[in-house]
Design a protein around this motif. Structure first.
Motif, PDB file in Angstrom:
ATOM      1  N   THR A  17       0.840  -1.203   0.000  1.00 19.00           N
ATOM      2  CA  THR A  17       0.000   0.000   0.000  1.00 19.00           C
ATOM      3  C   THR A  17       0.872   1.249   0.000  1.00 19.00           C
ATOM      4  OG1 THR A  17      -1.758  -1.178   1.159  1.00 19.00           O
ATOM      5  CG2 THR A  17      -1.820   1.232   1.250  1.00 19.00           C
ATOM      6  N   LYS A  18       1.914   1.239   0.797  1.00 21.85           N
ATOM      7  CA  LYS A  18       2.851   2.366   0.877  1.00 21.85           C
ATOM      8  C   LYS A  18       3.470   2.650  -0.495  1.00 21.85           C
ATOM      9  CE  LYS A  18       5.442   2.394   4.483  1.00 21.85           C
ATOM     10  NZ  LYS A  18       6.459   2.329   5.549  1.00 21.85           N
ATOM     11  N   LEU A  19       3.959   1.615  -1.143  1.00 28.04           N
ATOM     12  CA  LEU A  19       4.574   1.782  -2.470  1.00 28.04           C
ATOM     13  C   LEU A  19       3.551   2.255  -3.501  1.00 28.04           C
ATOM     14  CD1 LEU A  19       6.832  -1.402  -2.493  1.00 28.04           C
ATOM     15  CD2 LEU A  19       7.583   0.981  -2.257  1.00 28.04           C
ATOM     16  N   ASN A  20       2.371   1.677  -3.436  1.00 23.69           N
ATOM     17  CA  ASN A  20       1.324   2.061  -4.392  1.00 23.69           C
ATOM     18  C   ASN A  20       0.848   3.485  -4.175  1.00 23.69           C
ATOM     19  OD1 ASN A  20       1.178  -0.305  -5.945  1.00 23.69           O
ATOM     20  ND2 ASN A  20      -0.084  -1.296  -4.381  1.00 23.69           N
ATOM     21  N   LEU A  21       0.796   3.915  -2.928  1.00 23.84           N
ATOM     22  CA  LEU A  21       0.342   5.279  -2.638  1.00 23.84           C
ATOM     23  C   LEU A  21       1.219   6.301  -3.360  1.00 23.84           C
ATOM     24  CD1 LEU A  21      -1.751   6.850  -0.979  1.00 23.84           C
ATOM     25  CD2 LEU A  21      -0.108   6.873   0.897  1.00 23.84           C
ATOM     26  N   ASN A  48     -11.582   8.513   6.927  1.00 23.29           N
ATOM     27  CA  ASN A  48     -10.447   8.446   7.844  1.00 23.29           C
ATOM     28  C   ASN A  48      -9.877   9.854   7.951  1.00 23.29           C
ATOM     29  OD1 ASN A  48      -7.372   8.388   8.159  1.00 23.29           O
ATOM     30  ND2 ASN A  48      -7.970   6.369   8.927  1.00 23.29           N
ATOM     31  N   GLY A  49      -9.890  10.412   9.142  1.00 20.59           N
ATOM     32  CA  GLY A  49      -9.454  11.795   9.332  1.00 20.59           C
ATOM     33  C   GLY A  49      -8.030  12.060   8.904  1.00 20.59           C
ATOM     34  N   GLN A  50      -7.139  11.160   9.231  1.00 16.96           N
ATOM     35  CA  GLN A  50      -5.727  11.341   8.882  1.00 16.96           C
ATOM     36  C   GLN A  50      -5.539  11.339   7.359  1.00 16.96           C
ATOM     37  OE1 GLN A  50      -3.165   8.373  10.609  1.00 16.96           O
ATOM     38  NE2 GLN A  50      -1.298   9.391   9.918  1.00 16.96           N
ATOM     39  N   VAL A  51      -6.160  10.394   6.680  1.00 16.83           N
ATOM     40  CA  VAL A  51      -6.067  10.326   5.220  1.00 16.83           C
ATOM     41  C   VAL A  51      -6.672  11.580   4.608  1.00 16.83           C
ATOM     42  CG1 VAL A  51      -6.889   9.076   3.169  1.00 16.83           C
ATOM     43  CG2 VAL A  51      -5.957   7.813   5.120  1.00 16.83           C
ATOM     44  N   LEU A  52      -7.824  11.980   5.113  1.00 15.24           N
ATOM     45  CA  LEU A  52      -8.480  13.178   4.577  1.00 15.24           C
ATOM     46  C   LEU A  52      -7.616  14.424   4.783  1.00 15.24           C
ATOM     47  CD1 LEU A  52     -10.825  14.644   3.273  1.00 15.24           C
ATOM     48  CD2 LEU A  52     -11.945  14.693   5.516  1.00 15.24           C
ATOM     49  N   ARG A  53      -7.088  14.607   5.970  1.00 18.97           N
ATOM     50  CA  ARG A  53      -6.272  15.804   6.234  1.00 18.97           C
ATOM     51  C   ARG A  53      -5.043  15.852   5.334  1.00 18.97           C
ATOM     52  NH1 ARG A  53      -7.773  14.305  11.363  1.00 18.97           N
ATOM     53  NH2 ARG A  53      -5.801  13.221  11.731  1.00 18.97           N
ATOM     54  N   HIS A 163      -8.278   3.986  -0.376  1.00 18.11           N
ATOM     55  CA  HIS A 163      -9.110   3.168   0.510  1.00 18.11           C
ATOM     56  C   HIS A 163      -8.259   2.217   1.343  1.00 18.11           C
ATOM     57  CE1 HIS A 163     -11.937  -0.180   1.484  1.00 18.11           C
ATOM     58  NE2 HIS A 163     -12.653   0.853   1.850  1.00 18.11           N
ATOM     59  N   ALA A 164      -7.304   1.549   0.725  1.00 16.60           N
ATOM     60  CA  ALA A 164      -6.423   0.632   1.463  1.00 16.60           C
ATOM     61  C   ALA A 164      -5.651   1.376   2.551  1.00 16.60           C
ATOM     62  CB  ALA A 164      -5.453  -0.054   0.503  1.00 16.60           C
ATOM     63  N   THR A 165      -5.216   2.588   2.249  1.00 17.20           N
ATOM     64  CA  THR A 165      -4.508   3.397   3.246  1.00 17.20           C
ATOM     65  C   THR A 165      -5.426   3.712   4.422  1.00 17.20           C
ATOM     66  OG1 THR A 165      -3.128   4.354   1.499  1.00 17.20           O
ATOM     67  CG2 THR A 165      -3.236   5.557   3.596  1.00 17.20           C
ATOM     68  N   ALA A 166      -6.653   4.124   4.132  1.00 16.41           N
ATOM     69  CA  ALA A 166      -7.611   4.460   5.189  1.00 16.41           C
ATOM     70  C   ALA A 166      -7.940   3.240   6.047  1.00 16.41           C
ATOM     71  CB  ALA A 166      -8.883   5.041   4.573  1.00 16.41           C
ATOM     72  N   VAL A 167      -8.172   2.095   5.415  1.00 15.97           N
ATOM     73  CA  VAL A 167      -8.500   0.879   6.163  1.00 15.97           C
ATOM     74  C   VAL A 167      -7.340   0.487   7.076  1.00 15.97           C
ATOM     75  CG1 VAL A 167      -8.880  -1.618   5.899  1.00 15.97           C
ATOM     76  CG2 VAL A 167     -10.205   0.008   4.527  1.00 15.97           C
ATOM     77  N   ALA A 171      -7.379   0.467  11.180  1.00 13.63           N
ATOM     78  CA  ALA A 171      -7.093  -0.757  11.925  1.00 13.63           C
ATOM     79  C   ALA A 171      -5.977  -0.526  12.940  1.00 13.63           C
ATOM     80  CB  ALA A 171      -6.710  -1.883  10.961  1.00 13.63           C
ATOM     81  N   GLU A 172      -4.925   0.136  12.522  1.00 14.42           N
ATOM     82  CA  GLU A 172      -3.805   0.386  13.429  1.00 14.42           C
ATOM     83  C   GLU A 172      -4.208   1.290  14.589  1.00 14.42           C
ATOM     84  OE1 GLU A 172      -0.597  -0.980  13.548  1.00 14.42           O
ATOM     85  OE2 GLU A 172      -1.714  -2.355  12.257  1.00 14.42           O
TER      86      GLU A 172
END
Length: 180
Positions: A17-21, A48-53, A163-167, A171-172
């Motif tokens: 996910t990190k690489l794809n982002l 997801n607040g962090q992803v959105l910000r 989406h994968a980043t937010a999920v 979870a974490e």
């Protein structure tokens, strides 16, 4: 605030996910307005607040204020439409198709940006929420408007990675709370 901050926040198990982002959004072949509008609309839809910000901050540097507003409007109107049209479809009774929605959707007619860009953002949000009816409708409009399958495909890739980043980050965060 940036994609780099999101990549840094992802755990090691989410290396793909990190690489794809970075590659899917950061090196998108789409014009900046299409890529970053898609990322922003999807970030709103992912909740997801962090992803959105992080995405909103970077998108604000790459999009006009009108495009930022339109991307958020796409997420908002599709939050309503995806529930409504998916539910009508899932009920399976064709009689519901003859009933008018009677829901205001004026932003679709006058989104404040190029109509195909707005439609692309609506398609990406529909992928997140899983509304097949909306996906089909927006894809048909986009293809009729001259966009290629490659463009649609890139928007779907952006939606998938955001989406994968937010999920993963959700979870974490929850696991960290549970561990105390």
């Amino acid at each position: 605030m940036s994609l780099d901050a999101l990549k840094d926040a992802l755990p090691e198990y989410a290396k793909d996910t990190k690489l794809n982002l970075g590659s899917v959004i950061g090196n998108s072949p789409l014009p900046a307005q299409q890529a970053w509008g898609t990322a922003l609309a999807v970030a709103v839809a992912c909740r997801n607040g962090q992803v959105l910000r992080e995405i909103a901050a970077e998108a604000a540097e790459k999009l006009s204020p009108e495009a930022v507003t339109a991307a958020k409007a796409a997420a908002s109107v599709m939050a309503m439409n995806n529930v409504y049209y998916r539910a009508k479809h899932l009920i399976g009774d064709e009689e519901y198709n003859s009933l008018p929605a009677r829901l205001r959707m004026q932003v679709i007619a006058k989104p404040g940006v190029d109509k195909v860009d707005f439609e692309l953002w609506c398609l990406a949000v529909s992928a997140i929420t899983g509304c097949g009816v909306c996906l089909e409708s927006h894809e048909k409009t986009l293809r009729g408007g001259g966009l290629s399958r490659d463009t649609v495909h890139e928007a779907l890739r952006i939606a998938a990675v955001v989406h994968a980043t937010a999920v993963t980050l959700d979870a974490e965060r929850e696991l960290a709370v549970a561990e105390g």
